[in-house]
Motif scaffolding. Structure first.
Motif, PDB file in Angstrom:
ATOM      1  N   VAL A 267     -10.193  -1.126 -12.896  1.00  0.00           N
ATOM      2  CA  VAL A 267     -10.462   0.157 -12.516  1.00  0.00           C
ATOM      3  C   VAL A 267     -11.135   0.468 -11.393  1.00  0.00           C
ATOM      4  N   ILE A 268     -12.306  -0.111 -11.281  1.00  0.00           N
ATOM      5  CA  ILE A 268     -13.194   0.211 -10.055  1.00  0.00           C
ATOM      6  C   ILE A 268     -12.229   0.009  -8.678  1.00  0.00           C
ATOM      7  N   THR A 269     -11.824  -1.288  -8.790  1.00  0.00           N
ATOM      8  CA  THR A 269     -10.856  -1.510  -7.378  1.00  0.00           C
ATOM      9  C   THR A 269      -9.876  -0.543  -7.264  1.00  0.00           C
ATOM     10  N   SER A 270      -9.237  -0.230  -8.294  1.00  0.00           N
ATOM     11  CA  SER A 270      -8.047   0.997  -8.111  1.00  0.00           C
ATOM     12  C   SER A 270      -8.614   2.252  -7.607  1.00  0.00           C
ATOM     13  N   TRP A 271      -9.973   2.622  -8.069  1.00  0.00           N
ATOM     14  CA  TRP A 271     -10.455   3.970  -7.575  1.00  0.00           C
ATOM     15  C   TRP A 271     -10.951   3.565  -5.983  1.00  0.00           C
ATOM     16  N   PHE A 272     -11.458   2.638  -5.828  1.00  0.00           N
ATOM     17  CA  PHE A 272     -11.748   2.456  -4.236  1.00  0.00           C
ATOM     18  C   PHE A 272     -10.431   2.444  -3.376  1.00  0.00           C
ATOM     19  N   ALA A 273      -9.324   1.821  -4.050  1.00  0.00           N
ATOM     20  CA  ALA A 273      -8.119   1.594  -3.375  1.00  0.00           C
ATOM     21  C   ALA A 273      -7.589   3.126  -3.062  1.00  0.00           C
ATOM     22  N   LEU A 274      -7.804   3.932  -4.065  1.00  0.00           N
ATOM     23  CA  LEU A 274      -7.376   5.536  -3.812  1.00  0.00           C
ATOM     24  C   LEU A 274      -7.965   6.071  -2.519  1.00  0.00           C
ATOM     25  N   LYS A 275      -9.280   5.575  -2.536  1.00  0.00           N
ATOM     26  CA  LYS A 275      -9.992   6.249  -1.201  1.00  0.00           C
ATOM     27  C   LYS A 275      -9.759   5.568   0.212  1.00  0.00           C
ATOM     28  N   SER A 276      -9.289   4.331   0.134  1.00  0.00           N
ATOM     29  CA  SER A 276      -9.183   3.782   1.305  1.00  0.00           C
ATOM     30  C   SER A 276      -7.392   3.125   1.516  1.00  0.00           C
ATOM     31  N   ARG A 277      -6.767   3.331   2.501  1.00  0.00           N
ATOM     32  CA  ARG A 277      -5.524   3.164   2.592  1.00  0.00           C
ATOM     33  C   ARG A 277      -5.611   1.648   3.182  1.00  0.00           C
ATOM     34  N   ARG A 278      -6.495   1.038   3.790  1.00  0.00           N
ATOM     35  CA  ARG A 278      -6.854  -0.240   4.474  1.00  0.00           C
ATOM     36  C   ARG A 278      -6.909  -1.138   3.181  1.00  0.00           C
ATOM     37  N   LEU A 279      -7.616  -0.795   2.090  1.00  0.00           N
ATOM     38  CA  LEU A 279      -8.173  -1.510   0.941  1.00  0.00           C
ATOM     39  C   LEU A 279      -6.620  -1.541   0.313  1.00  0.00           C
ATOM     40  N   ARG A 280      -5.902  -0.770   0.164  1.00  0.00           N
ATOM     41  CA  ARG A 280      -4.705  -0.420  -0.543  1.00  0.00           C
ATOM     42  C   ARG A 280      -3.892  -1.315  -0.032  1.00  0.00           C
ATOM     43  N   GLN A 281      -3.659  -1.582   1.263  1.00  0.00           N
ATOM     44  CA  GLN A 281      -2.720  -2.475   2.086  1.00  0.00           C
ATOM     45  C   GLN A 281      -2.973  -4.103   1.697  1.00  0.00           C
ATOM     46  N   ILE A 282      -4.449  -4.230   1.599  1.00  0.00           N
ATOM     47  CA  ILE A 282      -5.178  -5.473   1.499  1.00  0.00           C
ATOM     48  C   ILE A 282      -4.646  -6.179   0.122  1.00  0.00           C
ATOM     49  N   ILE A 283      -5.061  -5.166  -0.848  1.00  0.00           N
ATOM     50  CA  ILE A 283      -4.717  -5.621  -2.378  1.00  0.00           C
ATOM     51  C   ILE A 283      -3.234  -5.489  -2.663  1.00  0.00           C
ATOM     52  N   CYS A 284      -2.454  -4.456  -2.467  1.00  0.00           N
ATOM     53  CA  CYS A 284      -1.262  -4.451  -2.682  1.00  0.00           C
ATOM     54  C   CYS A 284      -0.120  -4.797  -1.640  1.00  0.00           C
ATOM     55  N   GLY A 285      -0.634  -4.922  -0.425  1.00  0.00           N
ATOM     56  CA  GLY A 285       0.391  -4.991   0.587  1.00  0.00           C
ATOM     57  C   GLY A 285       1.096  -3.726   0.941  1.00  0.00           C
ATOM     58  N   SER A 286       1.915  -3.573   1.752  1.00  0.00           N
ATOM     59  CA  SER A 286       2.708  -2.436   2.260  1.00  0.00           C
ATOM     60  C   SER A 286       4.351  -2.630   2.234  1.00  0.00           C
ATOM     61  N   PRO A 287       5.062  -1.525   1.890  1.00  0.00           N
ATOM     62  CA  PRO A 287       6.590  -1.912   1.802  1.00  0.00           C
ATOM     63  C   PRO A 287       6.849  -2.276   3.304  1.00  0.00           C
ATOM     64  N   LYS A 288       8.096  -2.966   3.057  1.00  0.00           N
ATOM     65  CA  LYS A 288       8.847  -3.526   4.106  1.00  0.00           C
ATOM     66  C   LYS A 288      10.228  -3.067   4.209  1.00  0.00           C
ATOM     67  N   ILE A 289      10.774  -2.474   5.475  1.00  0.00           N
ATOM     68  CA  ILE A 289      12.170  -2.272   5.481  1.00  0.00           C
ATOM     69  C   ILE A 289      12.967  -3.455   5.758  1.00  0.00           C
ATOM     70  N   ILE A 290      13.947  -3.555   5.184  1.00  0.00           N
ATOM     71  CA  ILE A 290      15.015  -4.759   5.296  1.00  0.00           C
ATOM     72  C   ILE A 290      16.335  -4.332   5.632  1.00  0.00           C
ATOM     73  N   ILE A 291      16.637  -3.047   5.756  1.00  0.00           N
ATOM     74  CA  ILE A 291      17.782  -2.498   6.203  1.00  0.00           C
ATOM     75  C   ILE A 291      17.410  -1.322   6.906  1.00  0.00           C
ATOM     76  N   ARG A 292      17.583  -1.208   8.305  1.00  0.00           N
ATOM     77  CA  ARG A 292      17.418  -0.152   8.933  1.00  0.00           C
ATOM     78  C   ARG A 292      18.352   0.271   9.880  1.00  0.00           C
ATOM     79  N   ASN A 293      18.756   1.684   9.533  1.00  0.00           N
ATOM     80  CA  ASN A 293      19.931   2.430  10.353  1.00  0.00           C
ATOM     81  C   ASN A 293      21.200   1.795  10.267  1.00  0.00           C
ATOM     82  N   GLY A 294      21.396   1.127   8.877  1.00  0.00           N
ATOM     83  CA  GLY A 294      22.476   0.180   8.465  1.00  0.00           C
ATOM     84  C   GLY A 294      22.398  -1.298   8.942  1.00  0.00           C
TER      85      GLY A 294
END
Length: 230
Positions: free
Chosen positions: A71-98
């Motif tokens: 819960v504490i980590t999730s709260w800090f992740a809400l405040k920090s985009r960088r922390l969210r990327q470290i913990i959860c990763g980031s979306p990846k585009i696998i098909i772009r413009n077809g």
């Protein structure tokens, strides 16, 4: 035997409480950190059950500690985009413009079979229909179709019907929902009148739904064969 049963019931409610604290998500929507905590909680909870010599409190404390940490980590992740990327990763585009992004697929260790399975889950069976496809941090695949393959909408044919909320359940198995009645801004007297018009009591209703316009759908309870014979 009785002691084990009591310990199992206590741990059952503790784990339910812990999962509720983490928020409502389906198993397939868990972030990596949430999945790790869930697995750890399930393993920790089994220890006091497998070994009755382990005191119950030391078995519960790690569970609550893990949940508090999440819960504490999730709260800090809400405040920090960088922390969210470290913990959860980031979306990846696998098909772009077809076009299929093969390097990204290899980076994600996403096989063609994995891709086609995910696309079929989105009701897409041909790569030629896709404009964009993104692998979310939960592992699910989001698909945006090319314009010519998107379903026809009312806006496309220049129709603008009035938007209303879906019906809500007012009575479920004889139990009246005051919250649902309040959401429709209706009084109890209105519901009573609707039931009287159908010559029913609330306890005789299996399901009753209503929309904002007051249009009701009512399904009475079926009488049991034994009760009908009496």
């Amino acid at each position: 035997m009785g002691t084990i049963l009591i310990r199992a019931l206590i741990l059952y409610f503790v784990v339910i409480f812990a999962v509720r604290l983490m928020g409502k998500r389906q198993l397939g929507e868990l972030q990596p950190s949430e999945l790790v905590i869930t697995i750890l909680i399930s393993n920790i909870a089994t220890l006091p059950l497998e070994d009755p010599s382990i005191p119950l409190l030391p078995g519960i404390l790690p569970i609550l500690s893990m949940v508090c940490f999440e819960v504490i980590t999730s709260w800090f992740a809400l405040k920090s985009r960088r922390l969210r990327q470290i913990i959860c990763g980031s979306p990846k585009i696998i098909i772009r413009n077809g076009q299929l992004e093969q390097d990204t697929l290899r980076e994600l260790r996403f096989s063609i079979d994995d891709l086609m399975t995910a696309l079929r889950g989105n009701q897409v069976f041909s790569l030629e229909e896709i404009q964009f496809a993104i692998v979310e941090t939960t592992g699910s695949v989001s698909v945006y179709l090319k314009k010519e393959h998107q379903p026809l909408t009312l806006q496309d044919v220049d129709l603008h019907p009035k938007t209303i909320d879906p019906p809500v359940t007012l009575i479920s198995d004889g139990q009246v929902s005051r919250t649902a009645l309040h959401s429709l801004q209706k009084e109890t007297s209105w519901l009573t009148a609707e039931l009287q018009r159908r010559q029913l009591k609330a306890k005789e209703v299996f399901l009753l739904t209503a929309d904002q316009n007051g249009i009701c759908t009512c399904i009475p309870k079926k009488k049991r064969k034994g009760a009908a014979a009496q």
